[in-house]
Structure formats: C-alpha cells, structure tokens
Design an enzyme around this catalytic site. Sequence first.
Site, PDB file in Angstrom:
ATOM      1  N   ARG A  30       0.834  -1.209   0.000  1.00 30.56           N
ATOM      2  CA  ARG A  30       0.000   0.000   0.000  1.00 30.56           C
ATOM      3  C   ARG A  30       0.863   1.252   0.000  1.00 30.56           C
ATOM      4  O   ARG A  30       1.871   1.332   0.699  1.00 30.56           O
ATOM      5  CB  ARG A  30      -0.943  -0.008   1.210  1.00 30.56           C
ATOM      6  N   ASP A  31       0.422   2.220  -0.812  1.00 31.82           N
ATOM      7  CA  ASP A  31       1.125   3.500  -0.882  1.00 31.82           C
ATOM      8  C   ASP A  31       1.001   4.212   0.467  1.00 31.82           C
ATOM      9  O   ASP A  31      -0.068   4.241   1.071  1.00 31.82           O
ATOM     10  CB  ASP A  31       0.534   4.360  -2.008  1.00 31.82           C
ATOM     11  N   ASN A  88       4.387   6.368 -13.832  1.00 28.97           N
ATOM     12  CA  ASN A  88       5.052   7.639 -14.097  1.00 28.97           C
ATOM     13  C   ASN A  88       6.465   7.344 -14.581  1.00 28.97           C
ATOM     14  O   ASN A  88       7.162   6.512 -13.993  1.00 28.97           O
ATOM     15  CB  ASN A  88       5.098   8.495 -12.828  1.00 28.97           C
ATOM     16  N   VAL A  97      10.460   7.789  -7.257  1.00 25.29           N
ATOM     17  CA  VAL A  97      11.272   6.643  -6.843  1.00 25.29           C
ATOM     18  C   VAL A  97      11.690   5.900  -8.110  1.00 25.29           C
ATOM     19  O   VAL A  97      10.833   5.455  -8.894  1.00 25.29           O
ATOM     20  CB  VAL A  97      10.491   5.694  -5.907  1.00 25.29           C
ATOM     21  N   HIS A 101       7.529   1.040 -10.920  1.00 25.18           N
ATOM     22  CA  HIS A 101       6.348   0.677 -10.125  1.00 25.18           C
ATOM     23  C   HIS A 101       5.095   1.074 -10.861  1.00 25.18           C
ATOM     24  O   HIS A 101       5.046   2.093 -11.550  1.00 25.18           O
ATOM     25  CB  HIS A 101       6.393   1.307  -8.736  1.00 25.18           C
ATOM     26  N   HIS A 103       1.120   1.965 -10.272  1.00 23.45           N
ATOM     27  CA  HIS A 103       0.122   2.352  -9.274  1.00 23.45           C
ATOM     28  C   HIS A 103      -1.210   1.704  -9.652  1.00 23.45           C
ATOM     29  O   HIS A 103      -1.666   1.833 -10.793  1.00 23.45           O
ATOM     30  CB  HIS A 103      -0.106   3.865  -9.286  1.00 23.45           C
TER      31      HIS A 103
HETATM   32  P1  5GP Z   1       5.983   7.947  -8.166  1.00 27.35           P
HETATM   33  O1  5GP Z   1       5.663   9.383  -7.839  1.00 27.35           O
HETATM   34  O2  5GP Z   1       7.466   7.694  -8.196  1.00 27.35           O
HETATM   35  O3  5GP Z   1       5.270   7.430  -9.365  1.00 27.35           O
HETATM   36  O4  5GP Z   1       5.380   7.112  -6.954  1.00 27.35           O
HETATM   37  C1  5GP Z   1       6.035   6.945  -5.747  1.00 27.35           C
HETATM   38  C2  5GP Z   1       4.987   6.592  -4.723  1.00 27.35           C
HETATM   39  O5  5GP Z   1       5.626   6.016  -3.609  1.00 27.35           O
HETATM   40  C3  5GP Z   1       4.183   7.792  -4.191  1.00 27.35           C
HETATM   41  O6  5GP Z   1       2.806   7.609  -4.446  1.00 27.35           O
HETATM   42  C4  5GP Z   1       4.530   7.823  -2.704  1.00 27.35           C
HETATM   43  O7  5GP Z   1       3.422   8.185  -1.895  1.00 27.35           O
HETATM   44  C5  5GP Z   1       4.968   6.390  -2.447  1.00 27.35           C
HETATM   45  N1  5GP Z   1       5.933   6.252  -1.371  1.00 27.35           N
HETATM   46  C6  5GP Z   1       7.029   7.034  -1.154  1.00 27.35           C
HETATM   47  N2  5GP Z   1       7.723   6.599  -0.093  1.00 27.35           N
HETATM   48  C7  5GP Z   1       7.051   5.505   0.377  1.00 27.35           C
HETATM   49  C8  5GP Z   1       7.303   4.610   1.470  1.00 27.35           C
HETATM   50  O8  5GP Z   1       8.273   4.723   2.218  1.00 27.35           O
HETATM   51  N3  5GP Z   1       6.407   3.606   1.651  1.00 27.35           N
HETATM   52  C9  5GP Z   1       5.316   3.450   0.834  1.00 27.35           C
HETATM   53  N4  5GP Z   1       4.491   2.437   1.111  1.00 27.35           N
HETATM   54  N5  5GP Z   1       5.061   4.263  -0.202  1.00 27.35           N
HETATM   55  C10 5GP Z   1       5.923   5.278  -0.433  1.00 27.35           C
END
Ligand code: 5GP
Length: 115
Positions: A30-31, A88, A97, A101, A103
């Site tokens: 989970r996010d 993304n 990150v 990944h 979503h």
């Molecule tokens: P991006 O913006 O790279 O597509 O998505 C990264 C996602 O990782 C974001 O939705 C953010 O909320 C989530 N995220 C960042 N750090 C952590 C973490 O430490 N644990 C979890 N479960 N999600 C994280």
Amino acid sequence: MAEDTLFAKIARGEIPSEPVYSDDEFYAFRDINPAAPTHVLVIPRKPIPKISDATEADAMLLGKLLLVANKIAAQEGLEEGGFRYVINCGEGAGQTVFHLHLHVLGGRPMLWPPG
Ligand code: 5GP
C-alpha cells in the site's frame, strides 16, 4: 545504484510496508500517501529504474506486471467501480522513486485527462 532505492529495500523487507501481494518476481504494497481509497504499488523485484529502461528481455516481466495488477484489482474489489493503472516515467511525469512501479488506483471516480 538501482539496488539501493527505497523500493528495492521495501521489496527485500529491509524497510517495512503493508504487503498486498508477493511472489518470486513481484511485490505489491500500500502507498504510504494514498491518492485514492485503494492505492497499491506493484514492483518487479528486478530493479529497473523506469519503464523506458525496460528491454526486450523484460517483455515477459512487463506482461506479468499487468497480470499481477489485475489480480490485485480483483482482490481489492475494484472491478465493479473501475480502476486505473499509472506508471510515471521520469521526473517530469512525477516519478519520485527510480525503481519501476505501477500504481493501482481505485475506490473513487477517476478524472480524465489526469492532472
Ligand atoms: P511515483 O511518484 O514515483 O510514481 O510514486 C512513488 C509513490 O511512492 C508515491 O505515491 C509515494 O506516496 C509512495 N511512497 C514514497 N515513499 C514511500 C514509502 O516509504 N512507503 C510506501 N508504502 N510508499 C511510499
């Protein structure tokens, strides 16, 4: 190093997360900052930084990524209300990150076009 990203550490269990799905090739959790009532991140255990870095050798892995996401959408009861998958790619698209990944978002109406 791609092996040292936050998500690589989460996949290895070095940083805690709330698991949703796990197998030899994928981990889903989970996010931490959900953008919808259901917000799950699906990651390959293989550390591919971003979707555009995937190669022909990753074709099977990318197909399986979508099938794992389908499993999760069904498991989370999202099929009736609809759901959205987001990947993304790069900072300009909001990637924060650099470990590939996907979503899985659901549980509320999704707007189009996305912001
Ligand atoms: P991006 O913006 O790279 O597509 O998505 C990264 C996602 O990782 C974001 O939705 C953010 O909320 C989530 N995220 C960042 N750090 C952590 C973490 O430490 N644990 C979890 N479960 N999600 C994280």
